[in-house]
Write an enzyme that holds these catalytic residues in place. Structure first.
Site, PDB file in Angstrom:
ATOM      1  N   ASP A  94       0.846  -1.202   0.000  1.00 53.20           N
ATOM      2  CA  ASP A  94       0.000   0.000   0.000  1.00 53.20           C
ATOM      3  C   ASP A  94       0.881   1.251   0.000  1.00 53.20           C
ATOM      4  O   ASP A  94       1.490   1.599   1.008  1.00 53.20           O
ATOM      5  CB  ASP A  94      -0.924   0.014   1.224  1.00 53.20           C
ATOM      6  CG  ASP A  94      -2.090  -0.947   1.092  1.00 53.20           C
ATOM      7  OD1 ASP A  94      -2.284  -1.482  -0.014  1.00 53.20           O
ATOM      8  OD2 ASP A  94      -2.809  -1.157   2.078  1.00 53.20           O
ATOM      9  N   GLU A 373      -3.998 -13.834  -9.257  1.00 50.62           N
ATOM     10  CA  GLU A 373      -3.011 -12.751  -9.306  1.00 50.62           C
ATOM     11  C   GLU A 373      -1.822 -13.111  -8.434  1.00 50.62           C
ATOM     12  O   GLU A 373      -1.923 -13.942  -7.526  1.00 50.62           O
ATOM     13  CB  GLU A 373      -3.625 -11.431  -8.842  1.00 50.62           C
ATOM     14  CG  GLU A 373      -4.111 -11.447  -7.408  1.00 50.62           C
ATOM     15  CD  GLU A 373      -4.911 -10.200  -7.039  1.00 50.62           C
ATOM     16  OE1 GLU A 373      -4.545  -9.553  -6.047  1.00 50.62           O
ATOM     17  OE2 GLU A 373      -5.894  -9.896  -7.732  1.00 50.62           O
ATOM     18  N   LEU A 376       2.814 -10.749  -4.593  1.00 44.06           N
ATOM     19  CA  LEU A 376       3.919  -9.813  -4.417  1.00 44.06           C
ATOM     20  C   LEU A 376       4.499  -9.469  -5.788  1.00 44.06           C
ATOM     21  O   LEU A 376       4.410 -10.264  -6.722  1.00 44.06           O
ATOM     22  CB  LEU A 376       5.015 -10.441  -3.541  1.00 44.06           C
ATOM     23  CG  LEU A 376       4.596 -10.843  -2.116  1.00 44.06           C
ATOM     24  CD1 LEU A 376       5.707 -11.636  -1.439  1.00 44.06           C
ATOM     25  CD2 LEU A 376       4.221  -9.628  -1.289  1.00 44.06           C
TER      26      LEU A 376
END
Length: 486
Positions: A94, A373, A376
């Site tokens: 984030d 997905e 990392l």
């Protein structure tokens, strides 16, 4: 073409500023055109609740996201839109901070129990507790109604782009980081990998719901765990998850069933709102499930249990979720598809490869689509090859199955566009397309968009739980037959 797996790329988190303005339109266009040269099928972007409805209840401002979506169309790409009902900030990767709407946080000032709460009383303000899903406390609306209204507003604001099949996928945020889970491992409260995490059900709404459920089951004396440890414990350090721990007792099983069932019901209710919002639109709904792979090889599966996935060697915690998704014809979007067991520290008893096989196998048994997905950022052939293997576990076949519905790559960045990294990424995209050219018509690889039909009737929770009986995995090759370096 049946082996073609479309690939999308997540856009940077900061494309829209904290005051809800598209920050660098020309730069974003250049980024998307660069991705277009790699042959990608589209991009993915969050649409943050905290920005769009930030000024007050039902005061929606889609202008920034509208501009972004128009750019996607101009670049000849497709868009996966995330209904992001969570906070950005406090999780891995984030880069910006976008809280949930201030008017919601203000309600939390007088009623902090609207947030998930651990046993010590620490509140997590990433996402509203599912305990308030049907509490009429948000300026006359329930949380589920607030989410539903947001999605209807998105549909109205983007109607022409949906009609033009620019916006093709709607991923419905269902928890922290957009994932269907409890915030059991918050970094901003001190959690560090591979801590087991903590149960997050000690707000007054969930405590009352548990007491009611236990009383109805004839055990008013049962209570929530008080021996499950703290965020960074190992399973054996706790009475709940250790050998012959509480999780194996009738009381422990009752709690874990209640805890995980609430998560499934939460998702079912919000996806029903999404279905009503997008009814008749040519879009595909999806929900993201977290890849909690640490402690998978411990008999307690402690980290999964605290996150809300009641998964043990004798119980499948993911297939009931897939069965629930099947009534909405929604895809199950799963993370950590790039990881190998050998890359994980032995002390974490981690098994991402087995976890992926289990989740995918359960979803395919329920006849729903699986998307995935990477968890990392990775730019190496080992990660790409693992993603390709999971996309087509049995390689390129005559029937093109089993295969993933799509892969979303995390994420567009300066590192990705470094020459060597981007050259390898282009090969990765080609391999995902089974060595074929980019195809602009999803119908040619079996993904023709059809108007969204009304969800099937609600499946009783007892029927969903019948899917928790464990089965074996689908066959999986050892290595991909489409490696980026072979």
């Amino acid at each position: 073409m049946a082996n073609y797996v479309p690939i999308y790329v997540m856009l940077p988190l900061d494309i829209v500023s904290s005051d809800n303005v598209l920050t660098d339109k020309e730069g974003l266009k250049n980024l998307m055109m660069k991705l277009k040269t790699a042959g990608v099928d589209g991009v993915m972007s969050d649409t943050w609740w905290g920005l769009v409805e930030g000024k007050g209840p039902k005061q929606y401002d889609w202008s920034a996201y509208r501009s972004m979506a128009e750019l996607v169309k101009e670049c000849g790409l497709r868009l996966q839109a995330i209904m992001s009902f969570h906070q950005c900030g406090g999780n891995v990767g984030d880069a910006v901070y976008i809280p949930i709407p201030k008017w919601v946080l203000d309600i939390g000032e007088s009623d902090p129990d609207i947030f998930y709460t651990n046993r010590a009383g620490n509140r997590d303000k990433e996402y509203l507790s599912l305990g308030v899903d049907h509490q009429n406390i948000f300026q006359g609306r329930t949380a589920v109604q607030v989410y539903g209204d947001f999605m209807k507003s998105f549909r109205d604001a983007m109607a022409d782009l949906i009609e033009d099949e620019v916006i093709t996928d709607i991923e419905v945020g269902l928890g922290p980081a957009g994932e269907l889970r409890y915030p059991s491992y918050p970094q901003d409260q001190g959690w560090v990998f591979p801590g087991i995490g903590e149960f997050q059900c000690y707000d007054k709404y969930l405590k009352a719901a548990f007491k009611e459920a236990a009383t109805k089951a004839g055990h008013p004396e049962w209570d929530m765990p008080d021996n499950a440890g703290v965020y960074n414990d190992t399973p054996e350090e706790t009475g709940f998850f250790g050998p012959n721990g509480t999780y194996l007792t009738e009381e422990g099983k009752f709690f874990l069933t209640w805890y995980s069932n609430n998560l499934i019901i939460h998702a079912d209710d919000i996806l029903d709102e999404a279905n009503k919002a997008f009814l008749g639109c040519k879009v595909k709904l999806g929900a993201k499930v977290a890849g909690v792979h640490w402690w998978y090889n411990d008999s307690s599966h402690a980290a999964e249990l605290t996150a809300g996935y009641y998964n043990l060697y004798v119980r499948d915690g993911y297939r009931p979720i897939a069965k629930m998704l099947s009534r909405h014809a929604a895809s199950l979007d799963f993370t950590c598809i790039e990881m190998r067991d050998s890359e994980q520290p032995a002390a974490a008893k981690s098994a991402p490869q087995e976890l992926v096989k289990q989740v995918f196998s359960g979803a395919w048994r329920e006849d729903i689509d699986v998307a995935g997905e990477n968890a990392l950022p990775r730019y190496d052939s080992y990660a790409y090859n693992q993603m390709l293997l999971n996309a087509r576990p049995q390689g390129v076949t005559d029937k093109g199955k089993p295969k993933m519905y799509g892969v979303t790559y995390l994420r567009a960045s300066d590192d990705l566009f470094k020459e060597d990294n981007f050259d390898l990424f282009k090969i990765f995209v080609t391999r995902m397309h089974a060595n074929q050219e980019y195809c602009s018509d999803p119908g040619k690889y079996g993904q023709e968009l059809k108007p969204l039909a009304r969800s099937k009737p609600k499946i009783p929770i007892d029927e969903l739980l019948e899917a928790s009986k464990p089965y074996g995995f689908f066959p999986w090759d050892e290595e991909t037959d489409m490696s980026v370096d072979g």
